[in-house]
Design an enzyme around this catalytic site. Structure first.
Site, PDB file in Angstrom:
ATOM      1  CG  HIS A  57      39.822  44.376  41.773  1.00 14.66           C
ATOM      2  ND1 HIS A  57      40.066  45.393  42.832  1.00 14.66           N
ATOM      3  CD2 HIS A  57      40.283  43.251  42.300  1.00 14.66           C
ATOM      4  CE1 HIS A  57      40.739  44.713  43.921  1.00 14.66           C
ATOM      5  NE2 HIS A  57      40.883  43.564  43.599  1.00 14.66           N
ATOM      6  CG  HIS A  84      45.410  38.339  39.320  1.00 12.87           C
ATOM      7  ND1 HIS A  84      45.665  39.386  40.105  1.00 12.87           N
ATOM      8  CD2 HIS A  84      44.188  37.914  40.223  1.00 12.87           C
ATOM      9  CE1 HIS A  84      44.971  39.867  40.961  1.00 12.87           C
ATOM     10  NE2 HIS A  84      44.061  39.127  41.148  1.00 12.87           N
TER      11      HIS A  84
HETATM   12  O1  G3P Z   1      40.973  35.782  43.299  1.00 11.89           O
HETATM   13  C1  G3P Z   1      42.025  35.919  43.769  1.00 11.89           C
HETATM   14  C2  G3P Z   1      42.570  37.446  44.082  1.00 11.89           C
HETATM   15  O2  G3P Z   1      41.816  37.963  42.671  1.00 11.89           O
HETATM   16  C3  G3P Z   1      41.656  38.093  44.969  1.00 11.89           C
HETATM   17  O3  G3P Z   1      42.153  39.225  45.267  1.00 11.89           O
HETATM   18  O4  G3P Z   1      41.856  41.666  45.222  1.00 11.89           O
HETATM   19  O5  G3P Z   1      42.852  40.613  43.106  1.00 11.89           O
HETATM   20  O6  G3P Z   1      40.587  40.328  43.697  1.00 11.89           O
HETATM   21  P1  G3P Z   1      41.983  40.652  44.300  1.00 11.89           P
HETATM   22 CA    CA Z   2      40.084  38.936  42.021  1.00 12.69          CA
END
Ligand code: G3P
Ligand code: CA
Length: 245
Positions: free
Chosen positions: A55, A13
């Site tokens: 993000h 992630h």
């Molecule tokens: O793509 C999965 C996840 O990254 C989505 O949530 O808020 O971490 O971008 P976020």
């Molecule tokens: Ca994401």
């Protein structure tokens, strides 16, 4: 019919999970150093149309800048520090351009899940521009998987570069998943793992969708989700939930 899925079970992630400043080249290096084969990251547009990784809508949390990132041109964004907020060891780390990320993925042999993260109001343009760039930049590599919470951004990506695979992001269960994924030609649903049950996984698989879940940080939960038939797990704990999990 089930869609072909060239992607691994485990996805790092924001590049390096919680082990490095998110959405930076340093994070991608950390993901690769842990042996991961695929990373997820967040892409948005600068005021002048350059595509970079961040993000949040604003710069405040993950850089030494402030305010809405999409309102600044790239020559201002590139001056910011995107590492020191995480640790002084990463002082000097910059916000990366999508082109630099593509090159780093190529060097490490990493597959990519590009989350299209439009600044509010720029969904169509961001979907279009990111999809076009992704097709060009990832030539000769496994197709990047495009995803977004924004239906408008995914529709723009579909219109512009229909051949790149798309996944719809949902933070909660939504009974319109079937209609939306069909309309957007999605190969996958990317969903908060807390919204899933064995029955819901079976329903999604029955519709031929692949399933990517986020953000799973406990190995026992990851094991259960894989047992239910989930295809890929996006994790911050890239150390505990490794590439061979
Ligand atoms: O793509 C999965 C996840 O990254 C989505 O949530 O808020 O971490 O971008 P976020
Ligand atoms: Ca994401």
């Amino acid at each position: 019919m089930t869609t072909a899925w060239p992607y691994p079970h485990i996805v790092a992630h924001r590049g390096g999970g919680s082990l490095a400043p998110e959405n930076t080249l340093a994070a991608i290096d950390v993901g690769a150093r842990h042996g991961h084969k695929m990373i997820e990251f967040d892409a948005k547009l600068a005021q002048d149309g350059q595509i970079f990784l961040l993000h949040d809508d604003t710069l405040d949390r993950t850089s030494n800048g402030w305010g809405v990132a999409g309102e600044l041109p790239w020559d201002k964004l590139v001056q910011l520090d995107a590492g020191n907020w995480y640790s002084p060891a990463y002082k000097g780390e910059r916000l990366p351009l999508l082109s630099d990320v593509a090159e780093r993925c190529r060097q490490h042999g990493l597959m990519a899940n590009i989350e299209i993260k439009p600044t509010t109001g720029s969904d169509d343009e961001t979907g279009r521009v990111v999809a076009l760039a992704a097709r060009l930049l990832w030539q000769g590599q496994t197709d990047p998987l495009l995803s977004s919470f924004s239906v408008e951004a995914l529709a723009a990506a579909q219109r512009t570069v229909p051949e790149l695979p798309r996944g719809l992001l949902l933070d909660e269960w939504d009974d319109s998943w079937r209609e939306l994924t069909e309309r957007l030609g999605c190969v996958s649903l990317h969903i908060n793992h807390k919204a899933l049950s064995a029955e819901r996984v079976a329903a999604l698989k029955g519709a031929g969708l692949r399933i990517l879940v986020y953000t799973v940080n406990r190995p026992e939960r990851a094991r259960l989700l894989l047992d239910w038939g989930v295809d890929s797990i996006c994790t911050d704990r890239i150390d505990l939930i490794g590439p061979d999990f």
